[in-house]
Structures are given as C-alpha cells and as structure tokens.
Design a protein around this motif. Structure first.
Motif, mmCIF file in Angstrom:
data_model
loop_
_atom_site.group_PDB
_atom_site.id
_atom_site.type_symbol
_atom_site.label_atom_id
_atom_site.label_comp_id
_atom_site.label_asym_id
_atom_site.label_seq_id
_atom_site.Cartn_x
_atom_site.Cartn_y
_atom_site.Cartn_z
ATOM 1 N N LEU A 58 -2.312 11.581 10.220
ATOM 2 C CA LEU A 58 -3.756 11.798 10.102
ATOM 3 C C LEU A 58 -4.278 12.673 11.238
ATOM 4 O O LEU A 58 -5.071 13.599 11.019
ATOM 5 C CB LEU A 58 -4.489 10.450 10.094
ATOM 6 C CG LEU A 58 -4.295 9.580 8.846
ATOM 7 C CD1 LEU A 58 -4.896 8.193 9.062
ATOM 8 C CD2 LEU A 58 -4.916 10.237 7.618
ATOM 9 N N GLU A 59 -3.832 12.379 12.450
ATOM 10 C CA GLU A 59 -4.279 13.164 13.607
ATOM 11 C C GLU A 59 -3.808 14.613 13.508
ATOM 12 O O GLU A 59 -4.538 15.546 13.841
ATOM 13 C CB GLU A 59 -3.765 12.517 14.890
ATOM 14 C CG GLU A 59 -4.443 11.185 15.206
ATOM 15 C CD GLU A 59 -3.782 10.452 16.351
ATOM 16 O OE1 GLU A 59 -2.734 10.947 16.834
ATOM 17 O OE2 GLU A 59 -4.290 9.389 16.760
ATOM 18 N N ARG A 60 -2.591 14.780 13.011
ATOM 19 C CA ARG A 60 -2.035 16.135 12.886
ATOM 20 C C ARG A 60 -2.779 16.945 11.826
ATOM 21 O O ARG A 60 -2.895 18.167 11.928
ATOM 22 C CB ARG A 60 -0.548 16.043 12.537
ATOM 23 C CG ARG A 60 0.199 17.373 12.625
ATOM 24 C CD ARG A 60 1.665 17.180 12.350
ATOM 25 N NE ARG A 60 1.900 16.632 11.017
ATOM 26 C CZ ARG A 60 3.105 16.348 10.532
ATOM 27 N NH1 ARG A 60 4.183 16.529 11.287
ATOM 28 N NH2 ARG A 60 3.245 15.859 9.321
ATOM 29 N N SER A 61 -3.315 16.237 10.815
ATOM 30 C CA SER A 61 -4.041 16.927 9.745
ATOM 31 C C SER A 61 -5.520 17.118 10.071
ATOM 32 O O SER A 61 -6.288 17.594 9.236
ATOM 33 C CB SER A 61 -3.902 16.143 8.438
ATOM 34 O OG SER A 61 -4.509 14.869 8.557
ATOM 35 N N GLY A 62 -5.909 16.742 11.282
ATOM 36 C CA GLY A 62 -7.293 16.952 11.701
ATOM 37 C C GLY A 62 -8.218 15.782 11.434
ATOM 38 O O GLY A 62 -9.417 15.848 11.722
ATOM 39 N N LYS A 63 -7.684 14.712 10.871
ATOM 40 C CA LYS A 63 -8.488 13.502 10.647
ATOM 41 C C LYS A 63 -8.256 12.557 11.822
ATOM 42 O O LYS A 63 -7.119 12.162 12.077
ATOM 43 C CB LYS A 63 -8.086 12.820 9.340
ATOM 44 C CG LYS A 63 -8.334 13.678 8.113
ATOM 45 C CD LYS A 63 -7.863 12.959 6.859
ATOM 46 C CE LYS A 63 -8.074 13.828 5.623
ATOM 47 N NZ LYS A 63 -7.576 13.162 4.390
ATOM 48 N N MET A 113 0.829 -1.210 0.000
ATOM 49 C CA MET A 113 0.000 0.000 0.000
ATOM 50 C C MET A 113 0.857 1.252 0.000
ATOM 51 O O MET A 113 1.888 1.302 0.679
ATOM 52 C CB MET A 113 -0.905 0.017 1.244
ATOM 53 C CG MET A 113 -1.964 -1.067 1.263
ATOM 54 S SD MET A 113 -2.919 -1.041 2.806
ATOM 55 C CE MET A 113 -1.749 -1.840 3.920
ATOM 56 N N ASP A 114 0.392 2.244 -0.751
ATOM 57 C CA ASP A 114 1.035 3.549 -0.647
ATOM 58 C C ASP A 114 0.380 4.303 0.514
ATOM 59 O O ASP A 114 -0.526 3.783 1.178
ATOM 60 C CB ASP A 114 0.939 4.327 -1.959
ATOM 61 C CG ASP A 114 -0.502 4.519 -2.422
ATOM 62 O OD1 ASP A 114 -1.402 4.613 -1.561
ATOM 63 O OD2 ASP A 114 -0.735 4.580 -3.643
ATOM 64 N N ASP A 115 0.824 5.526 0.759
ATOM 65 C CA ASP A 115 0.328 6.271 1.925
ATOM 66 C C ASP A 115 -1.177 6.541 1.840
ATOM 67 O O ASP A 115 -1.884 6.507 2.852
ATOM 68 C CB ASP A 115 1.084 7.599 2.060
ATOM 69 C CG ASP A 115 2.491 7.394 2.606
ATOM 70 O OD1 ASP A 115 2.832 6.232 2.918
ATOM 71 O OD2 ASP A 115 3.240 8.379 2.720
ATOM 72 N N LYS A 116 -1.662 6.810 0.630
ATOM 73 C CA LYS A 116 -3.090 7.090 0.472
ATOM 74 C C LYS A 116 -3.922 5.851 0.819
ATOM 75 O O LYS A 116 -4.929 5.930 1.524
ATOM 76 C CB LYS A 116 -3.382 7.531 -0.965
ATOM 77 C CG LYS A 116 -4.817 7.975 -1.189
ATOM 78 C CD LYS A 116 -5.055 8.368 -2.644
ATOM 79 C CE LYS A 116 -4.273 9.613 -3.001
ATOM 80 N NZ LYS A 116 -4.588 10.083 -4.386
ATOM 81 N N GLU A 117 -3.480 4.702 0.326
ATOM 82 C CA GLU A 117 -4.183 3.449 0.625
ATOM 83 C C GLU A 117 -4.070 3.105 2.106
ATOM 84 O O GLU A 117 -5.014 2.599 2.723
ATOM 85 C CB GLU A 117 -3.606 2.317 -0.229
ATOM 86 C CG GLU A 117 -3.869 2.481 -1.716
ATOM 87 C CD GLU A 117 -3.040 1.536 -2.565
ATOM 88 O OE1 GLU A 117 -3.518 1.150 -3.648
ATOM 89 O OE2 GLU A 117 -1.908 1.200 -2.154
ATOM 90 N N LEU A 118 -2.910 3.407 2.663
ATOM 91 C CA LEU A 118 -2.685 3.141 4.086
ATOM 92 C C LEU A 118 -3.634 3.978 4.944
ATOM 93 O O LEU A 118 -4.212 3.489 5.927
ATOM 94 C CB LEU A 118 -1.233 3.464 4.433
ATOM 95 C CG LEU A 118 -0.645 2.782 5.674
ATOM 96 C CD1 LEU A 118 -0.638 1.278 5.496
ATOM 97 C CD2 LEU A 118 0.774 3.278 5.916
#
Length: 256
Positions: A129-134, A90-95
C-alpha cells in the motif's frame, strides 16, 4: 450444490502476487500456485481435496484466506474443513480495506489476531500500500507491527501498545460522556423541582388570597347591625296608637 471435482480435485484460487506451495500426497513436487500478475485478478489451479485437508490440519493457509475457493463452493468447503471462524478469511483487496481503517473496533480486531500467516500478510500488504502511494493510518501500522512482535514472543501483550493507549483514551471519553450525561440529568431534575416549587408557591398564593377574601366577607357580615325583638315590638305598638288616633278623629259628633 455438489463440488465441482475433477479426479478428486477442486478449484483453488490465489489472489496474491506471491506464489504459494505446500506438500502433496500425489506429487513429489507438491502443490504450487504461482502469484498473479498485475493485470490478473487471480490464479486458479485444481488441487486434490485430500491434499487440502492435510495442509489445513498443519497450517492456516485456508483459515486466513491466503488461498481461496470458488465463491459458489466456499461455504461448503469451509464446513467440510471445519473452518468456523471466517472473519479472518480475506483476500488482498479485503485485507487492504482492513488496513486503511483505524477505527477502535478494527484495531481491537487486529490486536486479537492469532495467526502468524495473517499478520505477516498484513505486514506485507502495508508495504504494498505504501509503495503504491496509499498511506495506511499510523495507528493501524503500529497495531500490525506490535501484534506481529507479540506473536513472535508467544503472544505476550505489549503494555504500552497502541491498542492499550486507544482503549485507555476511549475509556476516558466514555467516562466524560457519562459524566456529561449525569450533569444534564441533574440539571433537568433541578429545573423540574424548581418548576414544581414555583407551581406550589402559586397555589399557596392563590389559597392565601382566597382565604383573605373569605375572611373579608365574614367580617363584613359580622359588622352589619341586627334588629332587636324589643325594637320590633315598640314599633308595632306605635303603629297601633297611630291607628287609634285616626279612628277617634273620624268619629261623628252626636251632640249636633
């Protein structure tokens, strides 16, 4: 389709913002792919195929998709490298998509990961993800953290892990569902038997009514008086006498 090789080198892609490096048989400085910038989709470098084969025999950089190949060449390269299990590539998007999924099937998948590289990538991606608000689901975060700790301890399972708790809850749900289905089936069977009994009762009532009607007819026929033979003979003689009297009355008087 033949691989796009230039001097024995093929295209290798880094979709992550983190750099990756590994030894090379052709360069003392080794192979190095910088991390992509925020406005880039990936970074691509040409790497000698024998360096890729050597690194693949020692690490799982390619087995888990930390580094990727050109989309048109991936399948062929994975076959050449003997990489059969491609589910974890998996790439980062899939991850990120995997980490936002807290379904039981996905948590089972995370709990079966044996690659320290992949689970470490997942842990890092959770932070991104957490740092980006997700905010990834709590159960997914726990599953990744627990699996990372398990791999650090030789893969020994944590008894009270989130996946074990969810499996237990799922087992209870399945048992409850099965019980409800059994109850429904029993209710249907009872209703069917009740209906059959009602139909039988109706048939019995109709049969009894028909029998009573038949008996009434038989009784009526029996109660009608029959004419006896003696009575018939007597009636015949009476008729004959009446005829004789009429004849005698009609006979002429000869004395006149």
């Amino acid at each position: 389709m033949p691989l796009d090789k230039i001097n024995g080198k093929i295209r290798v892609y880094n979709y992550s913002t983190s750099p990756v490096g590994f030894p090379s048989q052709h360069n003392q400085q080794g192979v190095f792919l910088r991390g992509r910038s925020e406005d880039e989709e990936y970074v691509v470098e040409r790497v000698a195929f024998d360096d890729i084969e050597a690194e693949n025999s020692k690490s799982d950089l390619f087995k888990v998709g930390r580094l990727r190949f050109h989309p048109d060449e991936e399948n062929e390269i994975y076959e050449l490298l003997g990489i059969e299990d491609r589910e974890n590539i998996m790439d980062d998007k899939e991850l990120a998509q995997v980490l936002m999924d807290d379904s039981l099937d996905n948590l089972k998948r995370i709990s079966k990961i044996n690659s320290m590289t992949l689970i470490t990538r997942m842990k890092s991606m959770l932070f991104v993800l957490e740092r980006s608000g997700k905010n990834p689901p709590h159960n997914t975060v726990e599953a990744v953290t627990e699996r990372l700790n398990e791999l650090k301890n030789g893969g020994k399972r944590i008894q009270n892990s989130v996946i074990n708790r969810m499996l237990e809850e799922d087992k209870k749900r399945q048992e409850e569902t099965k019980l409800q289905e059994t109850v429904k089936d029993l209710v249907k069977q009872v209703e069917m038997l009740k209906k059959q009994n009602e139909e039988k009762d109706e048939i019995i009532v109709k049969s009894q009514t028909a029998i009573h009607q038949l008996l009434d007819k038989v009784e009526t026929l029996i109660s009608v008086p029959k004419t006896k033979p003696d009575t018939l003979l007597e009636s015949k003689e009476t008729k004959n006498e009446t005829k004789d009297e009429k004849k005698s009355n009609k006979a002429p008087n000869k004395s006149r």
